[in-house]
Structure formats: C-alpha cells, structure tokens
Design a protein around this motif. Sequence first.
Motif, PDB file in Angstrom:
ATOM      1  N   GLU A 126      82.463  57.814 152.224  1.00 23.41           N
ATOM      2  CA  GLU A 126      81.278  58.184 151.457  1.00 23.41           C
ATOM      3  C   GLU A 126      81.667  58.800 150.119  1.00 23.41           C
ATOM      4  O   GLU A 126      81.054  58.558 149.100  1.00 23.41           O
ATOM      5  CB  GLU A 126      80.425  59.183 152.246  1.00 23.41           C
ATOM      6  CG  GLU A 126      79.783  58.605 153.476  1.00 23.41           C
ATOM      7  CD  GLU A 126      78.872  57.444 153.135  1.00 23.41           C
ATOM      8  OE1 GLU A 126      77.900  57.651 152.376  1.00 23.41           O
ATOM      9  OE2 GLU A 126      79.149  56.317 153.593  1.00 23.41           O
ATOM     10  N   GLY A 127      82.697  59.626 150.187  1.00 18.16           N
ATOM     11  CA  GLY A 127      83.173  60.267 148.963  1.00 18.16           C
ATOM     12  C   GLY A 127      83.577  59.234 147.931  1.00 18.16           C
ATOM     13  O   GLY A 127      83.306  59.376 146.737  1.00 18.16           O
ATOM     14  N   ILE A 128      84.197  58.179 148.397  1.00 18.33           N
ATOM     15  CA  ILE A 128      84.648  57.141 147.480  1.00 18.33           C
ATOM     16  C   ILE A 128      83.463  56.403 146.870  1.00 18.33           C
ATOM     17  O   ILE A 128      83.397  56.193 145.656  1.00 18.33           O
ATOM     18  CB  ILE A 128      85.603  56.156 148.199  1.00 18.33           C
ATOM     19  CG1 ILE A 128      86.884  56.893 148.599  1.00 18.33           C
ATOM     20  CG2 ILE A 128      85.922  54.971 147.305  1.00 18.33           C
ATOM     21  CD1 ILE A 128      87.789  56.129 149.532  1.00 18.33           C
ATOM     22  N   VAL A 129      82.520  56.064 147.714  1.00 17.07           N
ATOM     23  CA  VAL A 129      81.331  55.375 147.199  1.00 17.07           C
ATOM     24  C   VAL A 129      80.628  56.271 146.184  1.00 17.07           C
ATOM     25  O   VAL A 129      80.238  55.815 145.091  1.00 17.07           O
ATOM     26  CB  VAL A 129      80.340  55.018 148.335  1.00 17.07           C
ATOM     27  CG1 VAL A 129      79.046  54.481 147.761  1.00 17.07           C
ATOM     28  CG2 VAL A 129      80.956  54.012 149.274  1.00 17.07           C
ATOM     29  N   ALA A 130      80.499  57.546 146.534  1.00 19.06           N
ATOM     30  CA  ALA A 130      79.821  58.480 145.640  1.00 19.06           C
ATOM     31  C   ALA A 130      80.559  58.588 144.306  1.00 19.06           C
ATOM     32  O   ALA A 130      79.949  58.588 143.237  1.00 19.06           O
ATOM     33  CB  ALA A 130      79.716  59.851 146.300  1.00 19.06           C
ATOM     34  N   ALA A 131      81.890  58.643 144.395  1.00 20.66           N
ATOM     35  CA  ALA A 131      82.683  58.750 143.167  1.00 20.66           C
ATOM     36  C   ALA A 131      82.491  57.504 142.304  1.00 20.66           C
ATOM     37  O   ALA A 131      82.360  57.591 141.082  1.00 20.66           O
ATOM     38  CB  ALA A 131      84.150  58.934 143.517  1.00 20.66           C
ATOM     39  N   ALA A 132      82.466  56.361 142.961  1.00 22.37           N
ATOM     40  CA  ALA A 132      82.291  55.105 142.223  1.00 22.37           C
ATOM     41  C   ALA A 132      80.959  55.128 141.490  1.00 22.37           C
ATOM     42  O   ALA A 132      80.875  54.821 140.291  1.00 22.37           O
ATOM     43  CB  ALA A 132      82.342  53.924 143.186  1.00 22.37           C
ATOM     44  N   LEU A 133      79.935  55.516 142.197  1.00 26.13           N
ATOM     45  CA  LEU A 133      78.610  55.547 141.608  1.00 26.13           C
ATOM     46  C   LEU A 133      78.524  56.563 140.477  1.00 26.13           C
ATOM     47  O   LEU A 133      77.978  56.292 139.406  1.00 26.13           O
ATOM     48  CB  LEU A 133      77.593  55.886 142.709  1.00 26.13           C
ATOM     49  CG  LEU A 133      76.181  55.375 142.476  1.00 26.13           C
ATOM     50  CD1 LEU A 133      76.201  53.951 141.966  1.00 26.13           C
ATOM     51  CD2 LEU A 133      75.408  55.465 143.786  1.00 26.13           C
ATOM     52  N   ALA A 134      79.111  57.731 140.726  1.00 28.61           N
ATOM     53  CA  ALA A 134      79.093  58.784 139.707  1.00 28.61           C
ATOM     54  C   ALA A 134      79.789  58.295 138.442  1.00 28.61           C
ATOM     55  O   ALA A 134      79.320  58.517 137.327  1.00 28.61           O
ATOM     56  CB  ALA A 134      79.765  60.039 140.240  1.00 28.61           C
ATOM     57  N   GLN A 135      80.901  57.611 138.648  1.00 29.12           N
ATOM     58  CA  GLN A 135      81.638  57.119 137.490  1.00 29.12           C
ATOM     59  C   GLN A 135      80.813  56.113 136.700  1.00 29.12           C
ATOM     60  O   GLN A 135      80.747  56.165 135.476  1.00 29.12           O
ATOM     61  CB  GLN A 135      82.966  56.494 137.953  1.00 29.12           C
ATOM     62  CG  GLN A 135      83.878  56.091 136.811  1.00 29.12           C
ATOM     63  CD  GLN A 135      84.279  57.283 135.941  1.00 29.12           C
ATOM     64  OE1 GLN A 135      84.448  58.393 136.443  1.00 29.12           O
ATOM     65  NE2 GLN A 135      84.406  57.061 134.646  1.00 29.12           N
ATOM     66  N   VAL A 136      80.187  55.196 137.410  1.00 31.94           N
ATOM     67  CA  VAL A 136      79.334  54.220 136.747  1.00 31.94           C
ATOM     68  C   VAL A 136      78.192  54.948 136.037  1.00 31.94           C
ATOM     69  O   VAL A 136      77.860  54.628 134.893  1.00 31.94           O
ATOM     70  CB  VAL A 136      78.756  53.209 137.759  1.00 31.94           C
ATOM     71  CG1 VAL A 136      77.663  52.369 137.107  1.00 31.94           C
ATOM     72  CG2 VAL A 136      79.856  52.308 138.288  1.00 31.94           C
ATOM     73  N   ALA A 137      77.640  55.922 136.712  1.00 30.13           N
ATOM     74  CA  ALA A 137      76.483  56.626 136.142  1.00 30.13           C
ATOM     75  C   ALA A 137      76.846  57.410 134.903  1.00 30.13           C
ATOM     76  O   ALA A 137      76.003  57.684 134.079  1.00 30.13           O
ATOM     77  CB  ALA A 137      75.848  57.543 137.176  1.00 30.13           C
ATOM     78  N   ASP A 138      78.129  57.787 134.765  1.00 27.42           N
ATOM     79  CA  ASP A 138      78.342  58.464 133.499  1.00 27.42           C
ATOM     80  C   ASP A 138      79.365  57.872 132.564  1.00 27.42           C
ATOM     81  O   ASP A 138      79.514  58.370 131.455  1.00 27.42           O
ATOM     82  CB  ASP A 138      78.439  59.982 133.649  1.00 27.42           C
ATOM     83  CG  ASP A 138      79.657  60.505 134.319  1.00 27.42           C
ATOM     84  OD1 ASP A 138      79.519  61.404 135.131  1.00 27.42           O
ATOM     85  OD2 ASP A 138      80.747  60.010 134.005  1.00 27.42           O
ATOM     86  N   GLY A 147      85.770  44.840 144.204  1.00 25.90           N
ATOM     87  CA  GLY A 147      84.463  44.198 144.206  1.00 25.90           C
ATOM     88  C   GLY A 147      83.599  44.674 145.356  1.00 25.90           C
ATOM     89  O   GLY A 147      82.419  45.004 145.182  1.00 25.90           O
ATOM     90  N   ASP A 148      84.205  44.762 146.537  1.00 26.47           N
ATOM     91  CA  ASP A 148      83.438  45.191 147.698  1.00 26.47           C
ATOM     92  C   ASP A 148      82.972  46.631 147.559  1.00 26.47           C
ATOM     93  O   ASP A 148      81.843  46.965 147.924  1.00 26.47           O
ATOM     94  CB  ASP A 148      84.289  45.047 148.962  1.00 26.47           C
ATOM     95  CG  ASP A 148      84.514  43.587 149.296  1.00 26.47           C
ATOM     96  OD1 ASP A 148      83.720  43.021 150.041  1.00 26.47           O
ATOM     97  OD2 ASP A 148      85.489  43.003 148.769  1.00 26.47           O
ATOM     98  N   LEU A 149      83.862  47.467 147.058  1.00 24.46           N
ATOM     99  CA  LEU A 149      83.480  48.864 146.863  1.00 24.46           C
ATOM    100  C   LEU A 149      82.266  48.978 145.957  1.00 24.46           C
ATOM    101  O   LEU A 149      81.276  49.626 146.270  1.00 24.46           O
ATOM    102  CB  LEU A 149      84.660  49.644 146.270  1.00 24.46           C
ATOM    103  CG  LEU A 149      84.305  50.987 145.631  1.00 24.46           C
ATOM    104  CD1 LEU A 149      83.625  51.917 146.636  1.00 24.46           C
ATOM    105  CD2 LEU A 149      85.558  51.646 145.068  1.00 24.46           C
ATOM    106  N   PHE A 150      82.362  48.315 144.816  1.00 27.56           N
ATOM    107  CA  PHE A 150      81.271  48.467 143.862  1.00 27.56           C
ATOM    108  C   PHE A 150      80.016  47.718 144.289  1.00 27.56           C
ATOM    109  O   PHE A 150      78.906  48.140 143.973  1.00 27.56           O
ATOM    110  CB  PHE A 150      81.730  48.062 142.464  1.00 27.56           C
ATOM    111  CG  PHE A 150      82.518  49.157 141.812  1.00 27.56           C
ATOM    112  CD1 PHE A 150      81.862  50.159 141.117  1.00 27.56           C
ATOM    113  CD2 PHE A 150      83.890  49.235 141.958  1.00 27.56           C
ATOM    114  CE1 PHE A 150      82.582  51.194 140.537  1.00 27.56           C
ATOM    115  CE2 PHE A 150      84.620  50.269 141.391  1.00 27.56           C
ATOM    116  CZ  PHE A 150      83.963  51.244 140.677  1.00 27.56           C
ATOM    117  N   ALA A 151      80.221  46.653 145.021  1.00 28.92           N
ATOM    118  CA  ALA A 151      79.044  45.966 145.555  1.00 28.92           C
ATOM    119  C   ALA A 151      78.277  46.949 146.434  1.00 28.92           C
ATOM    120  O   ALA A 151      77.060  47.062 146.355  1.00 28.92           O
ATOM    121  CB  ALA A 151      79.457  44.735 146.347  1.00 28.92           C
ATOM    122  N   GLU A 152      79.015  47.693 147.244  1.00 28.41           N
ATOM    123  CA  GLU A 152      78.340  48.665 148.107  1.00 28.41           C
ATOM    124  C   GLU A 152      77.679  49.774 147.297  1.00 28.41           C
ATOM    125  O   GLU A 152      76.532  50.153 147.544  1.00 28.41           O
ATOM    126  CB  GLU A 152      79.315  49.262 149.122  1.00 28.41           C
ATOM    127  CG  GLU A 152      78.668  50.361 149.938  1.00 28.41           C
ATOM    128  CD  GLU A 152      79.223  50.510 151.334  1.00 28.41           C
ATOM    129  OE1 GLU A 152      80.026  49.660 151.775  1.00 28.41           O
ATOM    130  OE2 GLU A 152      78.846  51.487 152.010  1.00 28.41           O
TER     131      GLU A 152
END
Lengths: 221, 221
Positions: B18-30, B60-65
């Motif tokens: 979850e931490g990884i997904v959250a980090a990925a999203l946070a990075q994209v978001a900023d 790809g799979d990480l960011f797809a998620e």
Amino acid sequence: MPYRPTERTEARRTATREGIVAAALAQVADGGYASAGVQVVAERAAVAVGTVYRHFPSKGDLFAEAFRRASQRELDLVVRVTEPDGRSARERVAAGVEAFARRALAGPVLAYALLAEPVDPAVEAERLRFRTGYRDAFARVLEDGVRDGELSPHDTHTVAAALVGALGEALVGPLSATMRSRAHSAEPSAAGQGGAKEPLVATLVQFCEEALPRAHERVHA
Amino acid sequence: MPYRPTERTEARRTATREGIVAAALAQVADGGYASAGVQVVAERAAVAVGTVYRHFPSKGDLFAEAFRRASQRELDLVVRVTEPDGRSARERVAAGVEAFARRALAGPVLAYALLAEPVDPAVEAERLRFRTGYRDAFARVLEDGVRDGELSPHDTHTVAAALVGALGEALVGPLSATMRSRAHSAEPSAAGQGGAKEPLVATLVQFCEEALPRAHERVHA
DNA sequence: CGAAGCTGTGAATCGTGATTCACTTCTTCG
DNA sequence: CGAAGAAGTGAATCACGATTCACAGCTTCG
C-alpha cells in the motif's frame, strides 16, 4: 573557394529532405507513431539513418515537422469551411465539425496519431498548437455569432475548446475500432466498412449545433 | 515445514504494498507521471527498488494500479451524483459535469496526469477504461432521459463520449496553466488563485446541458 | 586534375531508466 | 537454537532506440 552549392544540388537536397518527411508521415499513417522509429523511416525513404540526422537535428524535430504539415492541411480545411460568408454561426460550426469528422474517419490511423496517440514531447507540442488552432477557428465563429446577436454572450474560448474535445473524444473510439479491424484484413477499403460513418457525423454535427448558447429568440435555420 | 505466513506478516506485506501504491500516486500528484520513476517512488515509499518489484511485476502494473484507484474514486463520485432520483436527466448531467470539473480543478496535477499526460501503454489502458466509465455513466443518464421523454432519441454513446471529451479538453488548458503557475510559487493555495474556477464550471455545465438533444417541447429548467 | 566542401553511410556508441539477483535480514516453528 | 521459507536490498545489468562519426562518394571551380 572551390565549391559553391548550386541550384541543382540544393534541389537534390530538398528532395531528400522531403522524401524523409513523406516517409515519416507515411509510416505514421499506416503503423502509427509507435511504429515510426528512425531506422524504419530511413529505410522507407531509401536513405541511411545518418542522412536523417543530416537533415533534422533530432527525431522529435523530424516528426514535429511531419505532424505540422499533416495537421496544417486539416486545419486549413476547417478554417476554410468556417470562414465568414452569408452563413449563420450555427451553419459555419456545423460545416467545420462535418469537415473535421469526415476527414478523420477517412484516414483513421493518421487521425488517431494526430489526435490522441502518445508521442514525443516535441511532437506533443505541435499537437497542442493545432488543437489551439481548431479552438481558435471555432472561437472566431462563436464571436461572430455573438456580435451578430445570433448567440448569447459566453466564454467563447472554453466553448470552442469543448467543441474540439467533443469531436476528438467521440471520434477516437470509432477511429481505433477501425484501426483494429483493419489490422485483420490486409488492405484498405475492403467490403463492409468498419462502422456506419454518416450517422456518427450527423450525431456530432447536431450535438455541436445544439450546444451553442443561442440568443433568447431563435432564428430557426 | 518450519515457516508459515501468518496474519501479522501478511499485514506487514500489505502495508508495504500500500505504501508503494500511495507513494506512486503521491509522486504523480505532485510531479506528474514524467517525474515518477521507479527509483523515485521507491525512495518516497522508504523502500528499495527491488522491493517494488517484489510487489509488482513491472512499473506499468504498479502505475496501472495507482491510476485505477485514483480514477475509481473520481468515477465513483460522478456515478453517485448522477444516480437516478427525482431529478431530470438535465439536472443529473449537470451535477456530474460539475462534480467532474470541480474535482479536476481542485487537484490539477493529478487530474492532468489522469486525463491527458503521456503514460505507459498499461496505464493508458487504465485511462481508457475509466473514460469509458464516465461515458457510460453519462450514457445511462441520457438513456433514462430518452425513456422518460425528456430527451429525443439519439446515439447516447456518442453524445456521452462527446460530453466527456468536451470536459476533458476544456479543462486541460486551465489545468496545465495552473500547474505552470504553481511551478513558480512554492506551496499550494497561495493568494491569487490561478484562474477564476467558478465561471469555468458554470460555462461547462451550461454547455453540456444545452448540448443534450431535448424532446420537441421544452420543459424550462 | 585536385583541393575544398558538401551529402550520404551505417556500424558502433551512448543514455536512460527499467529490471534482475546474490545476498542479508526477518519470521516461524519443530 | 537452527532449518526453511519469505521479504528486503541496491549495485550491476540489460534493453532499446536515438544519436554520433570516421569514412566514402559526389560536385564545384581554379
């Protein structure tokens, strides 16, 4: 000073350059941007990779130019058919929408590449420029309509952008569908077209006409 | 058989993931997708690169998620506010459009990434799926409208796609403008906002309402 | 002709960022 | 404790396509 470029050599040079641009465009038009590596384009232009780089500083520049030409053609058409003459703003918008949609459906792979396919930043920039071009073409019509009292005052830029977006999005689906079915049967223009185009065009024209913020009293066509 | 995964370890595993997904999203978001390398995401999640690959088969799979989750949130909201209750189709469409636009303008970088930024094919596929989701949400409303005699029969899929496209295109400009101005001043929500959002939202709502093909007799709001 | 300067060539190089994997650390249970 | 399996690590590797460049082949003109 023993060598001086002459008319003939310059012509040859230009011819090579044009050949490369044409090859790049042709490749995009039938395999999409994804298929358009420098190698492939060079082969298609019957030229070595290095030659491409003697004419263009980078792949991005080459494709930016190729996109620019293709897009300019399309944009010119839309600008032409929306030019002010006797017609109402509504009619002019309808003509622009129809032209845009028809052209896109006629050359789906190129249209998809021009409209939506992932591309290099330099090329993306070109795309942006042309989207702006379409938007401005429509915005001009809308402004005329407001001036003439046919349309109520509104944010013409945003509405024009919305028109462009509506066209793009509504076309991308059918476009990629056509591409996919083309992938099966070998050559273009086979028997049963991908999907009925005319109703789609009609729907889009109607949608865009309706969306315009008409002035209180209607003029009825 | 000396080792058997237990509840506690499984929880830890999930937490890391979850931490990884959250980090990925946070990075994209900023910083947008462009800034989101595996390295960077791993650091942000306080984890090694290899760990990312222990949880996801590929970038790809990480960011797809990650995209899937973020998009799902947005889509759920639009679906919720367009759900049938007493309201007319017009009102329901307006509510959906408003929700979509407000959310996008509230988180411009993420919205831009979700909507228009160039991404991996796997992620692009996810994007497509959600565009389809929005389209279907609007299409449902349109169909209800037709059934109830509020709207005239039409190609609801195409019109819904056009609505989605109109929203997207009209928002991308302002979105990237906001991003650009954010790039200068350091922190978010400074004094003078990027641009007036309310008029934009109003224009879009009106545009979309108008564009619906109403049945012959008008109901007047 | 031959010097000078250009265009054309394509195998070799380079850059970037995803991906791997030998190793360390942690956890469970007989 | 110690065996066994799992998760975590991060420097090294790899993939892939854009880009370079030393060399070959033309073209011009004194």
